[in-house]
Design an enzyme around this catalytic site. Structure first.
Site, PDB file in Angstrom:
ATOM      1  N   LYS A  33      25.390  72.693  21.838  1.00 27.08           N
ATOM      2  CA  LYS A  33      25.415  72.476  23.299  1.00 27.08           C
ATOM      3  C   LYS A  33      24.146  73.058  23.913  1.00 27.08           C
ATOM      4  CE  LYS A  33      26.303  76.929  24.707  1.00 27.08           C
ATOM      5  NZ  LYS A  33      25.337  77.759  25.428  1.00 27.08           N
TER       6      LYS A  33
ATOM      7  N   ALA B  76      21.251  81.641  19.286  1.00 30.70           N
ATOM      8  CA  ALA B  76      20.229  80.861  19.971  1.00 30.70           C
ATOM      9  C   ALA B  76      20.646  80.437  21.375  1.00 30.70           C
ATOM     10  CB  ALA B  76      19.891  79.615  19.145  1.00 30.70           C
TER      11      ALA B  76
ATOM     12  N   ASP C 200      32.957  79.475  25.227  1.00 30.43           N
ATOM     13  CA  ASP C 200      32.329  78.150  25.122  1.00 30.43           C
ATOM     14  C   ASP C 200      33.134  77.180  24.262  1.00 30.43           C
ATOM     15  OD1 ASP C 200      30.179  78.940  26.649  1.00 30.43           O
ATOM     16  OD2 ASP C 200      28.888  79.382  24.919  1.00 30.43           O
TER      17      ASP C 200
HETATM   18  O1  C5P Z   1      33.838  84.647  25.131  1.00 28.73           O
HETATM   19  P1  C5P Z   1      32.749  85.055  24.205  1.00 28.73           P
HETATM   20  O2  C5P Z   1      33.258  85.894  23.054  1.00 28.73           O
HETATM   21  O3  C5P Z   1      31.895  83.929  23.751  1.00 28.73           O
HETATM   22  O4  C5P Z   1      31.779  85.991  25.053  1.00 28.73           O
HETATM   23  C1  C5P Z   1      30.846  86.852  24.444  1.00 28.73           C
HETATM   24  C2  C5P Z   1      30.435  87.918  25.437  1.00 28.73           C
HETATM   25  O5  C5P Z   1      29.688  87.342  26.507  1.00 28.73           O
HETATM   26  C3  C5P Z   1      31.604  88.628  26.127  1.00 28.73           C
HETATM   27  O6  C5P Z   1      32.031  89.733  25.371  1.00 28.73           O
HETATM   28  C4  C5P Z   1      30.977  89.073  27.440  1.00 28.73           C
HETATM   29  O7  C5P Z   1      30.222  90.234  27.260  1.00 28.73           O
HETATM   30  C5  C5P Z   1      30.007  87.945  27.753  1.00 28.73           C
HETATM   31  N1  C5P Z   1      30.566  86.930  28.662  1.00 28.73           N
HETATM   32  C6  C5P Z   1      30.778  87.230  29.992  1.00 28.73           C
HETATM   33  N2  C5P Z   1      31.291  86.284  30.833  1.00 28.73           N
HETATM   34  C7  C5P Z   1      31.566  85.033  30.384  1.00 28.73           C
HETATM   35  C8  C5P Z   1      31.345  84.694  29.025  1.00 28.73           C
HETATM   36  C9  C5P Z   1      30.846  85.662  28.186  1.00 28.73           C
HETATM   37  O8  C5P Z   1      30.519  88.351  30.433  1.00 28.73           O
HETATM   38  N3  C5P Z   1      32.049  84.129  31.235  1.00 28.73           N
END
Ligand code: C5P
Length: 282
Positions: free
Chosen positions: A12, A99, A137
């Site tokens: 993406k 990335a 995501d």
């Molecule tokens: O949800 P995911 O594990 O992909 O997110 C990784 C990190 O990115 C989270 O631990 C957080 O620190 C940050 N994040 C965030 N707000 C979001 C998505 C991700 O703060 N909407």
């Protein structure tokens, strides 16, 4: 009985990415127009395997429970009450890791699609909930296309398909920690994604978005990484309509109306030592 399902996992890009506010749960409210592209990993998902394991052509990919693919597989089986001895996934990795191209999320989403094709055990809503529990995501990667993602990233609105274009993808050699970058952005309210609203309007109108500065993390990273500045300059001066960082980087991309211009841009980036690839919206 074992069953093997093949599935593609498209990368993406974030055509826009604005960070709106810090939430009580520690995540951030986002507003992002996301697009899947033709660069993809490939998975062979074996249900009923003797154990839970990922085998990958790239040794840097974790084989065990750290891998988002296995978290997705376990979450699917738990939610659907499927009792299996294991799930093994053979992963052909082409999307660069760390990335901002959603590689790990794309693989997890592809595994969910494969299991759903094999078992059909969950409603679309339940499948999206399982996806959101694996990562912010993953719901988008499950559906793909052109969508406005809000909330943590899991609330989605379908947008018109992106106007026909070619995409030059580039990955500078440095990598960044997503949580660290989200923490850093809270301390910099002055850094805004000034081009995001116009780009979103263009996509809504079915036009190719133009401009730059559509990602709030970009200024934070260009201040520290000359390689990213060089890559973005190279893409812009190759005639890209839109030039931007993807996600929290370090990958960036350009959208080109003409494929020949995008192909030339990819070659120029490679000549300068960058990883680069030509792709299309899917
Ligand atoms: O949800 P995911 O594990 O992909 O997110 C990784 C990190 O990115 C989270 O631990 C957080 O620190 C940050 N994040 C965030 N707000 C979001 C998505 C991700 O703060 N909407």
């Amino acid at each position: 009985m074992t069953q093997t399902i093949l599935e593609r996992a498209p990368a993406k890009i974030n055509l826009t990415l604005d960070v709106l506010s810090l939430r009580e749960d520690g995540y951030h409210e986002l507003r992002s127009v996301m697009q899947t592209v033709s660069l993809c990993d490939e998975l062979a998902v074996e249900l009923g395997a003797p154990d839970w394991r990922v085998e990958c052509n790239d040794p840097a990919v974790p084989a065990g429970e750290d891998n988002l693919i296995l978290r997705a597989a376990r979450a699917y089986c738990a939610r659907a009450d499927i009792r299996t001895s294991g799930v093994r996934v053979r992963l052909e990795k082409r999307i660069p890791m760390q990335a901002g191209l959603g590689g790990g999320s794309a693989d997890a989403a592809a595994c969910l699609r494969a299991l759903q094709r094999a078992c059909g055990a969950l409603s679309e809503r339940a499948l999206l909930e399982v996806a959101a529990s694996v990562g912010s995501d993953v719901p988008f990667c499950l559906l793909g296309g052109t969508r406005l993602c809000t909330g943590r990233g899991e609330k989605m609105e379908a947008l018109p398909p992106l106007a026909p274009c070619s995409v030059a993808l580039c990955k500078p050699a440095f990598s960044v920690s997503t949580p660290a970058l989200f923490r850093a952005i809270d301390a910099h309210p002055e850094l805004t994604a000034t081009g995001a609203a116009d780009a979103e309007r263009a996509v809504r109108a079915g036009k190719l978005p133009r401009g730059k500065k559509t990602n709030r993390f970009e200024a934070l990273l260009t201040a520290e990484h000359d390689a990213l500045v060089l890559a973005l300059d190279c893409i812009e001066s190759s005639g890209a309509a839109l030039t931007s960082l993807s996600g929290t980087g370090s990958a960036c991309f350009g959208l080109f109306a003409q494929e020949s211009d995008a192909a030339r841009c990819v070659q120029t980036l490679r000549d300068r030592g960058f990883w680069a690839a030509l792709a299309h919206p899917v």
